[in-house]
Scaffold this motif. Structure first.
Motif, short mmCIF file in Angstrom:
data_model
loop_
_atom_site.label_atom_id
_atom_site.label_comp_id
_atom_site.label_asym_id
_atom_site.label_seq_id
_atom_site.Cartn_x
_atom_site.Cartn_y
_atom_site.Cartn_z
N UNK A 1 -7.45 -1.25 -5.16
CA UNK A 1 -6.30 -1.79 -4.56
C UNK A 1 -6.22 -3.30 -4.27
N UNK A 2 -5.36 -4.13 -4.88
CA UNK A 2 -5.19 -5.55 -4.39
C UNK A 2 -4.18 -5.78 -3.58
N UNK A 3 -4.33 -6.55 -2.54
CA UNK A 3 -3.59 -6.59 -1.29
C UNK A 3 -3.25 -8.17 -1.34
N UNK A 4 -1.84 -8.39 -0.88
CA UNK A 4 -1.18 -9.69 -0.67
C UNK A 4 -0.59 -9.71 0.59
N UNK A 23 1.04 -4.30 -2.22
CA UNK A 23 -0.26 -3.81 -3.03
C UNK A 23 0.02 -3.61 -4.41
N UNK A 24 -1.01 -3.60 -5.13
CA UNK A 24 -0.92 -3.34 -6.47
C UNK A 24 -2.22 -2.73 -6.89
N UNK A 25 -2.01 -1.93 -7.82
CA UNK A 25 -3.49 -1.35 -8.37
C UNK A 25 -3.36 0.21 -8.05
N UNK A 109 -15.48 -2.53 9.12
CA UNK A 109 -16.52 -2.45 8.19
C UNK A 109 -15.99 -1.16 7.23
N UNK A 110 -15.28 -0.32 7.72
CA UNK A 110 -14.73 0.87 6.79
C UNK A 110 -13.77 0.64 5.80
N UNK A 111 -13.13 -0.67 5.91
CA UNK A 111 -12.13 -1.09 5.16
C UNK A 111 -12.51 -1.82 3.84
N UNK A 112 -12.10 -1.22 2.60
CA UNK A 112 -12.65 -1.82 1.42
C UNK A 112 -12.06 -3.00 0.65
N UNK A 113 -10.66 -2.94 0.81
CA UNK A 113 -9.74 -3.84 0.23
C UNK A 113 -9.10 -4.83 1.38
N UNK A 114 -9.32 -6.03 0.82
CA UNK A 114 -8.55 -7.05 1.85
C UNK A 114 -7.70 -7.96 1.11
#
Length: 124
Positions: A1-4, A23-25, A109-114
């Motif tokens: 996931x890519x986030x903007x 989001x995209x992905x 710490x549990x969030x993978x995508x920023x």
């Protein structure tokens, strides 16, 4: 996931802003999305989170009653509506995707995508 993340800016105390996280992905509608903020020189703090189904919005005590998190999975977007803004809301705001159980939503710490962060400045 890519986030903007977007929507930040300068606003007067008592004003409103609406942040968006697009989001995209991979399947965005299967992830929990959280908002965090970071004050200068401080650690990143939890602000809000929303379940993948759009339910169970959760807020930190400092923003409860003033901020509203929502999502539109059809548009792969999560929004953070901020009202009654205070100077202490000034920070860089980040959205993030949690690939894990709902109970971990408070732990950054549990969030993978920023996303890249968007600056919110509340000042007269």
């Amino acid at each position: 996931v890519q986030l903007q993340a977007s929507g930040g800016g300068l606003v007067q105390p008592g004003g409103s802003l609406r942040l968006s996280c697009t989001a995209s992905g991979r399947a965005f509608d299967l992830v929990v999305v959280g908002w965090f903020r970071q004050h200068p020189g401080k650690e990143r703090d939890f602000v809000a989170a929303i379940h993948w189904d759009g339910g169970r919005p959760t807020y930190s005590d400092s923003v409860k009653g003033r901020f509203t998190v929502s999502r539109d999975n059809a548009k792969d977007t999560v929004s953070l509506q901020m009202t009654s803004l205070k100077s202490e809301d000034t920070a860089v705001y980040y959205c993030a995707a949690l690939i894990g159980p709902w109970r971990e939503r408070f732990d950054l710490r549990q969030y993978v995508y920023w996303g890249q962060g968007t600056q919110v400045t509340v000042s007269a």
